[in-house]
Scaffold this motif. Structure first.
Motif, PDB file in Angstrom:
ATOM      1  N   LEU B 416       0.835  -1.202   0.000  1.00 35.65           N
ATOM      2  CA  LEU B 416       0.000   0.000   0.000  1.00 35.65           C
ATOM      3  C   LEU B 416       0.872   1.255   0.000  1.00 35.65           C
ATOM      4  O   LEU B 416       0.566   2.237  -0.682  1.00 35.65           O
ATOM      5  CB  LEU B 416      -0.941  -0.008   1.209  1.00 35.65           C
ATOM      6  N   ALA B 417       2.000   1.226   0.708  1.00 35.02           N
ATOM      7  CA  ALA B 417       2.926   2.364   0.683  1.00 35.02           C
ATOM      8  C   ALA B 417       3.461   2.569  -0.736  1.00 35.02           C
ATOM      9  O   ALA B 417       3.582   3.708  -1.210  1.00 35.02           O
ATOM     10  CB  ALA B 417       4.076   2.143   1.663  1.00 35.02           C
ATOM     11  N   PHE B 418       3.766   1.475  -1.427  1.00 36.02           N
ATOM     12  CA  PHE B 418       4.262   1.590  -2.800  1.00 36.02           C
ATOM     13  C   PHE B 418       3.188   2.126  -3.730  1.00 36.02           C
ATOM     14  O   PHE B 418       3.463   2.862  -4.675  1.00 36.02           O
ATOM     15  CB  PHE B 418       4.777   0.239  -3.299  1.00 36.02           C
ATOM     16  N   MET B 419       1.925   1.739  -3.476  1.00 36.64           N
ATOM     17  CA  MET B 419       0.834   2.300  -4.273  1.00 36.64           C
ATOM     18  C   MET B 419       0.736   3.803  -4.034  1.00 36.64           C
ATOM     19  O   MET B 419       0.595   4.589  -4.978  1.00 36.64           O
ATOM     20  CB  MET B 419      -0.495   1.623  -3.920  1.00 36.64           C
ATOM     21  N   ALA B 420       0.833   4.202  -2.772  1.00 41.24           N
ATOM     22  CA  ALA B 420       0.783   5.641  -2.450  1.00 41.24           C
ATOM     23  C   ALA B 420       1.896   6.374  -3.186  1.00 41.24           C
ATOM     24  O   ALA B 420       1.698   7.461  -3.738  1.00 41.24           O
ATOM     25  CB  ALA B 420       0.921   5.842  -0.943  1.00 41.24           C
ATOM     26  N   LEU B 421       3.076   5.769  -3.195  1.00 38.40           N
ATOM     27  CA  LEU B 421       4.224   6.360  -3.881  1.00 38.40           C
ATOM     28  C   LEU B 421       3.941   6.555  -5.371  1.00 38.40           C
ATOM     29  O   LEU B 421       4.313   7.564  -5.968  1.00 38.40           O
ATOM     30  CB  LEU B 421       5.434   5.443  -3.696  1.00 38.40           C
ATOM     31  N   SER B 422       3.235   5.587  -5.959  1.00 31.23           N
ATOM     32  CA  SER B 422       2.941   5.650  -7.392  1.00 31.23           C
ATOM     33  C   SER B 422       2.179   6.908  -7.763  1.00 31.23           C
ATOM     34  O   SER B 422       2.321   7.411  -8.886  1.00 31.23           O
ATOM     35  CB  SER B 422       2.116   4.447  -7.838  1.00 31.23           C
TER      36      SER B 422
END
Lengths: 174, 531, 51
Positions: B416-422
């Protein structure tokens, strides 16, 4: 910011809430660490990992001798075996059953030798939900004390091929 | 008309413009942040991010099939396909999706914050090619039924040699990418492209890279013998030794995920609210604790194993007195605290939580990060440390409590953190503004809430004894029947609904991202559209 | 007073009162942790003795 080079003098001791929190967290971590050796000596449920290397055919032979010595019946084609109270018992895991059915006495302690004749298996005793790993080539000994009479299923919870989900066993306690 | 993004640090007048770096022309200045972007790094961030999302899709479809199979009311797949798809899900998610993303993050962390060029394009090509070939090989072997061994491939379970070889190639490719990262740190220092200590995000990424080297060396130590055994060069691989070394790869790779996730948390705090680390020494010290103590922490996967001593289990599983857990607890305070300070200084000072209410929840970069912190901390962290307690593990090993735990950490947390980063990578590195922003705002919630429900469903079912990695809890066809407490069916329902919701969130993320990358409005020459 | 202001503006100097909300959140985390942790020890104590 986190993406910028910090100022030159960034090394300073924590202060305020940060310091309080680090202190609290450290204390909690030490409590958790000490809990394990404390329970190791004072608690009644432990996983000592007592094990002996064993050749698969040698273990199978010991299981056979155990079954023929102490067999008291049969259930669904599986021998029911009653080891002496306070004694050694054997449980063999293979694709895809637990062999034999053990008949134990409540309040007595047994040394149960578990091993596999093929792949890794997972000993999972229900409904207490007690779980131990069973590996080929290793005689994993758990010193177990049933506390109440009943019929207790053993599941397998380590994937062992296509019949894995049909692999069950049983411990009966009187 | 698109507004200018309100990324606070652009307006910070005390910040000097970046010094001339070592990019020799292959650099562009970001229209939103004013920071330098090495064009080679940009190319490979894009390539790795795309491959990450491709594998997320494969793993995600697998996830939906699995959750609809474990839910006894549906029981979708037949047994052989269940175990096959489970193998595919584990490897595509835990290895390919996450590591492709992390290589992209590493390439970012060593270039833009340091005003440096990437060390070598050729090395980046080799890394990418090896990783891609490895991932394709592994997937080919799984989907053609030649390696129904689950992600852990515990010996004596045996897969096709190309399965092991594919993983080895992927691991080597990752190591090559990590080398490119370290080499870039070196030339940045050598060329004096920055003055002083590296930024915190780079420091965190470095911690992740160091742990990655240790993890991948364990990987070599376990997969090379396994490969040789699969082609009959070695006769036997000891199952205890395999487990001990495999988890040296398996657990350490989770700690890479934690380091990367925490670095992303700090980065997202900067980008969304302009937060600054409150105390650099504390944050960096916590990353150092990860490096020092996580590398002896794999024992919690072996707590009910034979042949490993209680003493080793206790010392190792507590990461030497839980000092790595301390590090996570520290970040658990410093990340929200830096956001809180930033928001309070912007005037949102009302009471204890006025800042939280006033935070930019409409910004999916912020909401994704905040949900990630909450899910990782409250659910993933607490369950993980507890289940990894030497004796408590007796109640949990190989039950569904274990996936209940790690879906909270590595999915609700890291993914989810990586999605936010995207939601910033696509506008800033792919230079396209997201399509359908209203849907994007909702996506982290769909996914996050779905994962929470999934985790709860799994954890409660597991506490009643339901095993993980198991096709049929009704035990049809067995000679000695067994069953679970009736409430287990309710928890499977919760898990099923959570899984469907999470899949919807995942698919939304993938569709939005892919459509934007190809058709989103280009933002070259102007700042990205504000969230 | 000027000096105090300058010191505060240095990269994120934390003040005892600057992050009470986050402190409350992590204290909640710690309490949840303690409860969950001891509940699990209790559950363990209820199963069969084993070594």
């Amino acid at each position: 910011m986190a993406i910028h080079v910090p100022p030159k003098d960034w090394f300073k001791a924590p202060a305020g809430f940060e310091r309080v929190w680090i202190g609290l967290a450290l204390v909690w971590c030490l409590v958790m660490f000490l809990a394990m050796p404390w329970w190791h000596f004072k608690g009644r449920q432990n996983s000592t990992g007592e094990a002996y290397k064993v050749e698969i055919p040698a273990f199978a032979e010991r299981v056979n001798r155990f079954v023929s010595t102490y067999k008291v019946g049969e259930e669904a084609g599986i021998p029911v075996v009653q080891p002496p109270p306070g004694g050694e018992a054997y449980l063999q895991a293979s694709m895809w059953r637990w062999h034999p059915i053990l008949k134990l006495k409540a309040g007595q302690t047994y040394r149960i030798h578990m091993s596999s004749t093929d792949l890794q298996h997972g000993f999972s005793l229900q409904p207490m939900n007690m779980n131990f790993q069973v590996l080929p080539g290793y005689d994993h000994v758990i010193t177990l004390t049933p506390t109440a009479p009943g019929t207790y299923p053993i599941l397998c919870n380590e994937f062992c091929g296509i019949g894995h989900h049909m692999m069950t066993g049983r411990i009966v306690v009187e | 008309m698109a507004e200018t993004a309100t990324i606070p640090f652009v307006e910070d007048p005390t910040r000097a413009p970046p010094p001339v770096g070592n990019q020799a022309g292959a650099v562009r200045i970001c229209d939103t942040t004013g920071l330098p972007v090495c064009t080679t790094a940009q190319t490979f961030i894009r390539l790795n991010a795309v491959m990450a999302v491709v594998h997320l899709l494969v793993g995600g479809v697998a996830a939906l099939l699995l959750v609809l199979t474990r839910w006894p009311a549906v029981h979708l797949l037949p047994a052989d396909w269940f175990y096959r798809v489970l193998t595919a899900h584990g490897l595509n998610m835990l290895i390919f999706w996450i590591i492709f993303m992390e290589i992209g993050i590493l390439y970012f962390a060593c270039t833009t914050p340091l005003n440096s060029r990437l060390y070598s394009k050729g090395v980046a090509v080799v890394s990418f090619a090896l990783m891609l070939v490895g991932a394709l090989m592994v997937n080919a072997m799984i989907w053609t039924g030649r390696s129904d061994v689950l992600m852990t491939s515990y010996v004596p379970l045996r897969a096709h040699p190309a399965f092991y070889l594919g993983i080895i190639l992927f691991a080597v490719g990752t190591l090559v990418g990590v080398f490119n990262f370290f080499a870039t740190l070196y030339i940045a220092k050598r060329d004096r492209t920055y003055d002083g200590s590296v930024p915190l995000v780079t420091f965190g990424a470095t911690a992740a890279a160091i742990i990655a080297v240790v993890a991948l060396l364990h990987g070599a130590a376990v997969y090379i013998p396994a490969f040789l055994w699969s082609i009959d060069v070695i006769q036997n691989v000891d199952p205890v030794a395999y487990r001990v070394v495999w988890w040296g790869l398996g657990h350490q790779s989770q700690q890479i995920n934690v380091c990367a996730m925490v670095s992303v948390w700090y980065l997202m705090g900067s980008l969304t609210v302009g937060s600054k680390p409150l105390n650099q020494a504390v944050c960096r010290g916590a990353f150092v604790l990860y490096i020092l103590f996580i590398n002896i922490a794999s024992a919690h996967h072996l707590l009910v194993d034979p042949a490993v001593s209680a003493g080793w289990k206790i010392w190792n599983t507590s990461y030497a007195m839980y000092l790595a857990v301390l590090a996570s607890m520290i970040h658990g305070f410093t990340v929200p605290a830096s956001v809180e300070v930033a928001l309070r200084r912007q005037g949102h000072n009302r009471g204890l939580f006025g800042w939280l209410a006033a935070a930019p929840w409409r910004n999916p970069g912020f909401s994704g990060m905040a949900l990630s912190v909450a899910i990782f901390g409250f659910i993933g962290g607490i369950t993980g440390v507890t289940l990894g307690t030497e004796q408590i593990n007796i109640l949990a090993h190989n039950t569904l409590r274990i996936p209940g735990h790690f879906h909270a950490t590595v999915v609700g947390g890291t993914s989810l953190a990586f999605m936010a980063l995207s939601y910033y990578v696509v506008p800033l590195i792919f230079q396209r503004d997201y399509v359908m922003p209203k849907l994007a705002r909702v996506q982290p919630w769909l996914f996050g809430i779905g994962i929470v429900l999934l985790s709860f469903g799994m954890s409660f079912a597991g506490s009643y004894g339901v095993p993980r990695r198991h096709w049929d809890i009704e035990f049809t066809g067995t000679q000695l029947p067994a069953s679970f407490d009736a409430s287990v069916h309710f928890w499977f329902g919760v898990m099923g609904i959570g899984g469907i919701l999470a899949f919807t969130g995942l698919l939304t993320y993938i569709l939005l991202t892919v459509i934007t990358v190809f058709f989103g409005e280009k933002n070259e020459g102007r700042p990205m559209r504000a969230w | 007073m000027e000096k105090h202001q300058f010191e505060k503006e240095k990269e994120g100097e934390a003040d005892l009162h600057e992050a009470p909300g986050s402190m409350a959140l992590v204290l909640l985390l710690l309490v949840s942790f303690v409860i969950y942790y001891f509940a699990n020890w209790k559950a363990l104590a209820d199963v069969w003795p084993v070594r």
